[in-house]
Design a protein around this motif. Structure first.
Motif, mmCIF file in Angstrom:
data_model
loop_
_atom_site.group_PDB
_atom_site.id
_atom_site.type_symbol
_atom_site.label_atom_id
_atom_site.label_comp_id
_atom_site.label_asym_id
_atom_site.label_seq_id
_atom_site.Cartn_x
_atom_site.Cartn_y
_atom_site.Cartn_z
ATOM 1 N N ASP A 41 42.365 -50.350 -82.183
ATOM 2 C CA ASP A 41 43.774 -50.104 -82.482
ATOM 3 C C ASP A 41 44.701 -50.604 -81.382
ATOM 4 O OD1 ASP A 41 42.793 -48.314 -80.667
ATOM 5 O OD2 ASP A 41 43.819 -46.552 -81.478
ATOM 6 N N PRO A 42 44.901 -51.938 -81.314
ATOM 7 C CA PRO A 42 45.883 -52.454 -80.346
ATOM 8 C C PRO A 42 47.248 -51.828 -80.618
ATOM 9 C CG PRO A 42 44.853 -54.263 -81.619
ATOM 10 C CD PRO A 42 44.357 -52.972 -82.193
ATOM 11 N N SER A 43 48.099 -51.754 -79.605
ATOM 12 C CA SER A 43 49.415 -51.114 -79.833
ATOM 13 C C SER A 43 50.177 -51.840 -80.926
ATOM 14 C CB SER A 43 50.285 -51.076 -78.574
ATOM 15 O OG SER A 43 49.624 -51.514 -77.447
ATOM 16 N N ILE B 223 43.783 -59.329 -87.962
ATOM 17 C CA ILE B 223 42.374 -59.216 -87.596
ATOM 18 C C ILE B 223 41.861 -60.531 -86.988
ATOM 19 C CG2 ILE B 223 40.047 -58.898 -88.541
ATOM 20 C CD1 ILE B 223 41.542 -56.273 -88.380
ATOM 21 N N GLY B 224 42.314 -61.658 -87.509
ATOM 22 C CA GLY B 224 41.883 -62.941 -86.951
ATOM 23 C C GLY B 224 42.240 -63.055 -85.478
ATOM 24 N N GLY B 225 43.459 -62.655 -85.142
ATOM 25 C CA GLY B 225 43.887 -62.659 -83.738
ATOM 26 C C GLY B 225 43.098 -61.655 -82.915
ATOM 27 N N ASN B 226 42.817 -60.494 -83.494
ATOM 28 C CA ASN B 226 41.998 -59.481 -82.814
ATOM 29 C C ASN B 226 40.623 -60.048 -82.482
ATOM 30 O OD1 ASN B 226 43.015 -56.469 -84.717
ATOM 31 N ND2 ASN B 226 44.168 -57.805 -83.371
ATOM 32 N N VAL B 227 40.049 -60.794 -83.440
ATOM 33 C CA VAL B 227 38.731 -61.406 -83.211
ATOM 34 C C VAL B 227 38.835 -62.444 -82.092
ATOM 35 C CG1 VAL B 227 37.024 -62.972 -84.250
ATOM 36 C CG2 VAL B 227 37.793 -60.950 -85.506
ATOM 37 N N ALA B 228 39.873 -63.285 -82.158
ATOM 38 C CA ALA B 228 40.023 -64.339 -81.150
ATOM 39 C C ALA B 228 40.131 -63.750 -79.746
ATOM 40 C CB ALA B 228 41.244 -65.197 -81.460
#
Lengths: 490, 490
Positions: free
Chosen positions: A140-142, A149-154
């Motif tokens: 849970d990024p702020s 989700i793609g950016g979270n994976v990257a």
């Protein structure tokens, strides 16, 4: 077909060819529309992409990447653009592949506790899709209501609850990726035990340099039976730090454990007036416990005891959702509140061994004083992930450069005490010059082997992660790779 | 210096040169002493190494690997030799690097909950070194009193407690490795948040093909306050399987959840006579719960309820160490007990989605019947990691081949229902021919990119993981790599 050399490609023709892949509405080329895409959340550096393309399917991504490969065009993948290290910063003359339209939840499999999504799906949507059935997605990024989700994976994103549940990589079971040569590869799968090299783990956190994920299989967790938040306030940062160490030493792993210092507390109270963060406290600690009701009740008593033993002046607890949200409100608004305190702020992201907290916070304060800037601290105390916020005014010439230098000094301090130059924001364009602080030349060369294996022409997200011989101040602006790919006439 | 071509190297001269690196006692070259090293725990295939070298330090490993690189000699790393997939199977004319003398615990850091060890340290020693202070090392392969951490890292070993705590990769913070070109590289570190590509995760489970780990930083966990074991017996495998699903669906994550079928139960009672595994039960379930005392007590009630709802005939619980050990005794002795039932047994290792348990067990029984062999099932039910044990007599010509074929059919079944060809034993030499069952050619090529990046000459552990065009029956015997390295005259 000869369009142009890479250094001055014929973007009009390129755009036409990409329109043939994704349709007219999938290509952005008007100068004024491209402004949006000049930077991600790291707004201090900007480069306009030559054009933006918005695919909807894996097949379209394959076509776009193969096109770029054939014509030696740099390409950069971008999710929601909320990243804080310039991981999605375009380079001159690049194609920006934006995943915003790849926003479908492809499969919800409650029995096997997993969800398959396209990369443009917003982090928070995953939990929304399964919460009715008693599940949630833990990282849970702020920015979770807007980041993808793609950016979270990257970037292998973290968040408040990653203390107990781990960061993104711990929640990705499988990936469909398109490699820089346009191949579609399945990594991992629907179960945890996949033999062979762990390419899923390798890809998560590779910041768009090894390819682009087009389908992501995420683990979901059962919503805990009970959640409780404790807010404790202290007269000194040392006491709050000692309480953090005490809680972990007692074998308790809170879902989250956050600390805010006096400057942050007051900035927050000025703006959102929670009424529950004492303005005269030097530090507050927010501890969230989850699990079975009996477990949470037992741990709540223990945590309160440990806080008191370490000098907590008062302790507030909240079990119901509404009161919990009230206690979290200030922490969640902390970054935004800084915007009211100061025209600009610079968020640093570094990690230190948890046991070094009090000393390091003092040294950060000393550095701030030396450079003449206020530094507020809001951070994930449980895992030593600091987020110093340097307050400054970008309209003052030279201020940004000074602030960056101060930020760099803070990172060096993190490394000196055995920590890391990034906890959860990634290296991107912003921090690559600090990589040699943490890694030897041989360590970095070994990482480059991977890059060369996946990205031999260097077309995928150039100028990220790896340092160049240039100095730090320039690094984010001058972000073409050292090894410029051969220019191909097409 | 011209010693010989690689196909008939002058091993006497090579041995002399390696003695100069590790001393006389560090090189084994007598034919009768080399027999020990012909195979690992997969005893059905054997190849004698040309010589064995036993380094004590990273520096010695560097010298040995550089020597092999210079002279294009194949080398294979071996830990304690307990692996079950032939991951440490030598090839003809190879140097076997045995880590048995690299058996030092280099650092115990309780404050930061980590331990640094050499690769030859036995798994169980780690817990022994820290248990007095209230900590333990979670991954617990059944061979934990004899297997080494280096081997655990190579094969990403699991164990009974990996259901809740994850496999080896979840417990390795950092590695010092020697790559096949003889470079020393540090991967990961002493904290979890390390930027750049996750090479630690890539290396764990790479089965000795990317280099050799010479220092390993492991996470240790706090010993739980309370542990409880439940033993439930059932009239049908279906009921036991439904209980497993019910427990997980209730949001309970046991530390371990093991199932044994009737054949295993009776084999075990014949040998160790636990007295607590009912011989007439079709299946028993062992569930270990850990955590706070209140949490364990609550979950114990819930698990017992779920077992009863799913038809459990009786439930025994144990809280104290002695009674817990008694309940576990039969499970721990299961493999050895099979040795009394049958002259030989073949352990398979496959994974299925947990929800597919009952159907798959029936199909395995059908396959056993078709081939004319008894198949006993003892397995990690919580994560669907099956260990079918095929009972046979190796002195009957053709039996091994039939059993391997049956084992292969079981793996194909696992893949068919969405599972995996290995849960925790690795691919090694044994299962590489099944890799195309799980991966497309492109997926495998992508893994090969990594191998070529780290191991460009193919000298490190040839013939492992990756399939060759040969048929399955031959694969473990004929294990030279497809791409034979250039023969160098030295």
């Amino acid at each position: 077909m000869i369009l142009a050399t890479q250094n001055s490609p014929d973007w009009k023709t390129i755009a036409q060819q990409l329109v043939a892949v994704v349709g007219k509405n999938g290509v952005v080329q008007r100068r004024e529309e491209l402004i949006t895409y000049e930077c991600d959340g790291l707004t201090s550096y900007r480069t306009r992409p030559a054009l933006v393309v918005l695919p909807r399917t894996t097949e379209e991504v394959v076509e776009i990447v193969k096109f770029c490969d054939r014509h030696s065009l740099f390409w950069v993948a971008r999710g929601a653009g909320t990243g804080l290290s310039g991981g999605a910063l375009p380079v001159e003359n690049c194609v920006l592949i934006v995943t915003a339209l790849m926003n479908k939840i492809l499969k919800v499999d409650l029995e096997n506790q997993q969800v398959v999504v396209q990369p443009g799906v917003i982090n928070n949507w995953v939990t929304q899709a399964v919460s009715g059935a008693g599940f949630y997605y833990a990282p849970d990024p702020s920015s979770q209501i807007i980041c993808s989700i793609g950016g979270n994976v990257a970037e292998n994103s973290g968040g408040v609850h990653c203390l107990k549940y781990g960061v993104t990589t711990n929640h990705v079971l499988g990936l469909k990726i398109v490699t820089p040569d346009g191949s579609t590869v399945d990594l991992g799968g629907e179960i945890s035990e996949i033999p062979g090299y762990d390419l899923t783990g390798l890809f998560v956190g590779s910041e768009g340099t090894l390819g682009i994920a087009t389908e992501i299989t995420l683990k979901i967790l059962k919503t805990p039976e009970s959640i409780c938040v404790l807010l404790a306030d202290f007269n000194t940062v040392e006491e709050a730090g000692a309480a953090v160490s005490g809680i972990i030493s007692a074998g308790i792993i809170p879902a989250g454990m956050e600390m805010m210092d006096k400057l942050s507390i007051n900035a927050v109270e000025d703006v959102v007036a929670t009424g529950c963060y004492p303005r005269d406290a030097e530090a507050i600690l927010l501890v969230e416990l989850d699990g079975l009701a009996v477990e949470v009740a037992t741990n709540k008593t223990k945590v309160a005891e440990i806080c008191r033993e370490n000098g907590a002046r008062s302790i507030t607890t909240a079990n119901d959702l509404e009161t919990r949200m009230k206690l979290w409100k200030g922490r969640k608004a902390a970054f935004a509140a800084m915007g009211k305190r100061s025209p600009d702020y610079y968020v640093q992201d570094g990690v230190i061994p948890r046991t070094k907290l009090p000393g390091v916070l003092q040294e950060i304060a000393n550095l701030g004083e030396k450079y003449g800037y206020f530094v507020a601290n809001v951070f994930h105390a449980g895992d030593g992930n600091l987020h110093p916020l340097i307050l400054y005014d970008n309209s003052i010439p030279g201020a940004l450069e000074q602030v960056e230098e101060l930020g760099g000094e803070i990172l060096k301090l993190c490394v000196k005490v055995g920590g890391s130059i990034s906890g959860e924001h990634g290296i991107g364009a912003d921090k690559r010059c600090y990589m040699p602080q943490m890694f030897t030349e041989t360590d970095l060369e070994t990482m480059q082997w991977i890059n060369e294996a996946f990205n031999p022409k260097g077309l995928a997200n150039p100028g990220k992660i790896f340092p160049s011989p240039r100095t730090c101040g320039e690094s984010a602006k001058v972000n073409l790779p050292e090894k410029f790919p051969d220019v191909e006439v097409f």
